[in-house]
Design an enzyme around this catalytic site. Structure first.
Site, PDB file in Angstrom:
ATOM      1  N   PHE A  73      30.956 -13.989  55.288  1.00 25.48           N
ATOM      2  CA  PHE A  73      30.318 -14.042  56.619  1.00 25.48           C
ATOM      3  C   PHE A  73      28.861 -14.029  57.140  1.00 25.48           C
ATOM      4  O   PHE A  73      28.315 -12.656  56.832  1.00 25.48           O
ATOM      5  CB  PHE A  73      31.235 -13.177  57.582  1.00 25.48           C
ATOM      6  CG  PHE A  73      33.024 -13.108  58.168  1.00 25.48           C
ATOM      7  CD1 PHE A  73      33.029 -14.164  59.062  1.00 25.48           C
ATOM      8  CD2 PHE A  73      33.430 -13.327  56.861  1.00 25.48           C
ATOM      9  CE1 PHE A  73      34.641 -14.479  58.905  1.00 25.48           C
ATOM     10  CE2 PHE A  73      35.062 -13.239  57.213  1.00 25.48           C
ATOM     11  CZ  PHE A  73      35.780 -14.023  58.198  1.00 25.48           C
ATOM     12  N   ASP A  74      28.671 -14.694  57.827  1.00 26.43           N
ATOM     13  CA  ASP A  74      26.565 -14.353  57.853  1.00 26.43           C
ATOM     14  C   ASP A  74      26.867 -13.161  59.033  1.00 26.43           C
ATOM     15  O   ASP A  74      27.928 -13.160  60.134  1.00 26.43           O
ATOM     16  CB  ASP A  74      25.812 -15.230  58.938  1.00 26.43           C
ATOM     17  CG  ASP A  74      24.853 -14.824  59.259  1.00 26.43           C
ATOM     18  OD1 ASP A  74      24.207 -14.103  58.546  1.00 26.43           O
ATOM     19  OD2 ASP A  74      24.307 -15.725  59.805  1.00 26.43           O
TER      20      ASP A  74
END
Length: 656
Positions: A353-354
């Site tokens: 995940f960013d």
């Protein structure tokens, strides 16, 4: 001239010069209704039941009469009436040596009549006709999952031009036009609200069931419902570029694209049909020639093998599941750009995940304001300085101070000090706002307070004067999405044990947010190319990896991951173009739903392929003792085709 047929979307694309009338005439033999893509389907006159099912009804009557009176002429009539639509295509294909399902069925039924099995031939014709009706109904239901989206956007809207209100077709509306939308009306074009306030039901685009409050400067989308207020909207996109138009186009393309399992089935069917025809011929001639068996009995067995061998159940087993799942996802605010991505998502072992805009909201907020000075106007003074700053965190301080232009505090001698902060004079006093480098000496108790705030993942700014007296502290952080922790827990329940957060933030901030959301591991202080390298490393370690980002600065990592998933596809073209899957309403809770849908799709595809092959193999084995009949054969073919179709339709029921 060339043409491309999208079976899943019920769409025909013609390359070359032609007219709707010519296309309609060409499809008349199949009673096809052809209309331009941008127009709503014409309301066809409702056919009376006797006309729609008249031939089938007559066939059933003749079959019943034939059974009562044992007359072959009545069975022959049943075959002719019930099989007319089948024979019309089957005989034409036979002349062209095109051995599809209808060709094989035609050969089998004519063969049954030749060897005197009139009653069996009539039953096969009627069962085939009934199964065709049911199959058409079920495929229409699958196609309607996207057709309902197409019917959302109005084809016309009221627009103000030259001071007059006029009703225009959507394709005649231009960017910059002012569109008027009354309460209860659907919005016809994407645009920006310039006047009015209302709640908008965006379910068609984002899958959100709860209406969203919209006011001046907010973006609205075509196909959404204006529930309360009167709105004036400045059109921002042409009809072909609206969010709903792009969604429909991408979903149709996705439904047409063949998934890996479908490619396997198509390759298999290519060789399977000729092999079945060879087996049928051998079954019909080998026992009589080599073992003096009955010609009639074994020709009958060979014809039954032809019926069993129709690959329709196998061929439809995958596309019906893919079409249904992608349509269901679109209705729930998830855009899946192909069957291959749908299948691959179900197999992912790890998800990266960013942080900014994905696990967090992407907009900083002031979390703490500690005022040592006792001056009630200190926050207003800081906000006045920050209005002249270009720092990304300035907006958070201005919002916190509820700073209004009507309440401006005059700032003079403003200076930005690179890498340290800002300073300026307000009411004859020089104020400074910045990091620890801007202040030479910080009292130990304040330094301890700064450390506590930084360990909580917050960015701390010190407020002081030219004499370096410290007046206060402001802590700013990117607000974590309320759903992030629940999503991580749900993913663990789904068996995804490896989740990673990738961010360019410092390690302390990253670690704090990672702990808060319950992520497995955190990678901090990464440049975009570092994220790309890390995704490659994860792929070598886990094989199948998904990456979730906002689709802007994460483009290289999204493209490299096995499946790239973008947030907020409704508002950003970048997300739609870059990612394999887009969560349209910026809602991370859609991720577990999409994985659930993907896994169920994979299960149903495997069930369908297995059922198709096992039942056909079992039916073919009945040839050995000579037990295979046309009745059993028609169940092994048409019966299983209906079973796999209805099994695929179960994907319409998958919810969050």
């Amino acid at each position: 001239m060339d043409a491309k047929v999208n079976f899943g979307a019920s769409k025909l694309t013609v390359f070359g010069s032609t007219t709707i009338e010519q296309l309609h005439e060409a499809g008349a033999f199949e009673k096809l209704t052809i209309f331009p893509e941008k127009e709503k389907p014409p309301v066809a006159p409702k056919e009376p039941i006797w006309k729609r099912f008249g031939l089938l009804g007559l066939s059933l009557l003749f079959l019943a009469a034939g059974t009562i009176f044992s007359e072959n002429i009545l069975f022959a009539a049943a075959i002719l009436f019930g099989g007319y639509p089948l024979f019309k295509i089957g005989l034409k294909n036979l002349i062209h040596l095109d051995f599809d399902m209808k060709t094989l069925m035609t050969i089998a039924i004519i063969g049954a009549a030749i060897i005197g099995e009139w009653s069996e031939g009539a039953v096969v014709v009627i069962l085939f006709a009934i199964s065709e009706v049911l199959e058409r109904y079920s495929m229409d239901k699958a196609r309607n999952s996207i057709r309902s989206l197409m019917e959302m956007a109005p084809t016309e809207a009221v627009v103000v031009r030259n001071g007059k209100e006029i009703l225009l077709k959507a394709e005649d509306i231009e960017v910059g036009d002012l569109m008027l939308v009354k309460p209860g009306q659907m919005i016809a074009m994407d645009g920006i609200i310039v006047d009015g306030h209302s709640s908008i039901n965006q379910a068609a685009i984002t899958g959100e069931s709860v209406p969203v409050e919209k006011a001046v400067n907010d973006e609205v989308f075509a196909g959404t419902l204006n529930e309360e207020g009167f709105l004036k909207i400045k059109v921002s996109r042409l009809v072909d570029d609206t969010a709903i138009a792009k969604i429909i186009h991408l979903v149709e393309e996705a439904q047409a694209e063949k998934a890996p399992s479908q490619q396997f089935v198509d390759r298999f069917a290519k060789y399977y049909t000729p092999v079945i025809m060879l087996i049928a011929a051998l079954v019909a001639v080998v026992p009589p020639l080599l073992f003096a068996a009955s010609w009639q009995e074994w020709i009958y067995q060979g014809l039954a093998v032809l019926v069993v061998g129709c690959p329709c159940a196998l061929v439809i087993s995958t596309p019906v599941a893919i079409v249904t799942a992608i349509g269901n996802a679109a209705r729930n605010g998830v855009l899946i750009k192909g069957g291959s991505y749908l299948e691959e998502l179900g197999a992912v072992k790890a998800i990266a995940f960013d942080k900014t805009g994905t696990l967090t909201k992407g907009s900083p907020v002031v979390t703490d304001f500690i005022n040592y000075s006792g001056d009630e106007n200190l926050l207003v003074i800081i906000a006045a300085l920050e209005t002249k700053s270009q720092h990304p965190l300035a907006s958070a301080i201005i919002r916190k101070a509820a700073y209004l232009e009507s309440n401006v505090v005059e700032v003079t001698e403003f200076t930005s000090i690179t890498g340290k902060g800002i300073k300026g004079v307000v009411n004859g006093v020089e104020y400074r706002v910045g990091n620890t480098k801007l202040f030479e000496s910080i009292p130990s108790e304040i330094d301890d307070q700064i450390s506590v705030l930084q360990n909580e993942g917050k960015t701390v700014m010190i407020v002081g004067t030219a004499s370096l007296e410290i007046l206060g502290l402001i802590a700013v952080a990117d607000e974590v999405r309320a759903s992030s922790r629940a999503v991580m827990e749900r993913l663990r329940q789904q068996g995804i044990q490896h989740t990673f957060m990738l961010t360019g933030d410092n390690k302390a901030t990253a670690a704090s947010i990672g702990r808060h959301v319950g992520i497995t591991a955190v990678q901090a202080e990464l440049l975009p190319e570092d994220k790309l390298t890390f995704i490659k490393k994860l792929k070598s370690q886990f094989g199948s990896v998904a990456m979730v980002g906002d689709g802007v600065n994460d483009a290289p990592a999204l493209a490299t991951a096995t499946v790239g998933i973008a947030m907020g596809g409704a508002g950003t073209d970048t997300a739609l173009e870059t990612a394999d899957i887009a969560l349209m309403n910026d809602d991370l809770k859609k991720l577990p739903f999409t994985i659930k849908l993907s896994r169920k799709t994979l299960r149903i595809i495997k069930q369908n392929i297995t059922l198709s092959l096992v039942v056909k193999l079992a039916a073919l084995l009945l040839v050995v003792p000579g037990w295979l009949t046309l009745w059993i054969a028609i169940f092994a073919d048409m019966g299983v085709t209906l079973l796999v179709t209805f099994n695929g339709l179960r994907l319409l029921r998958v919810k969050e």
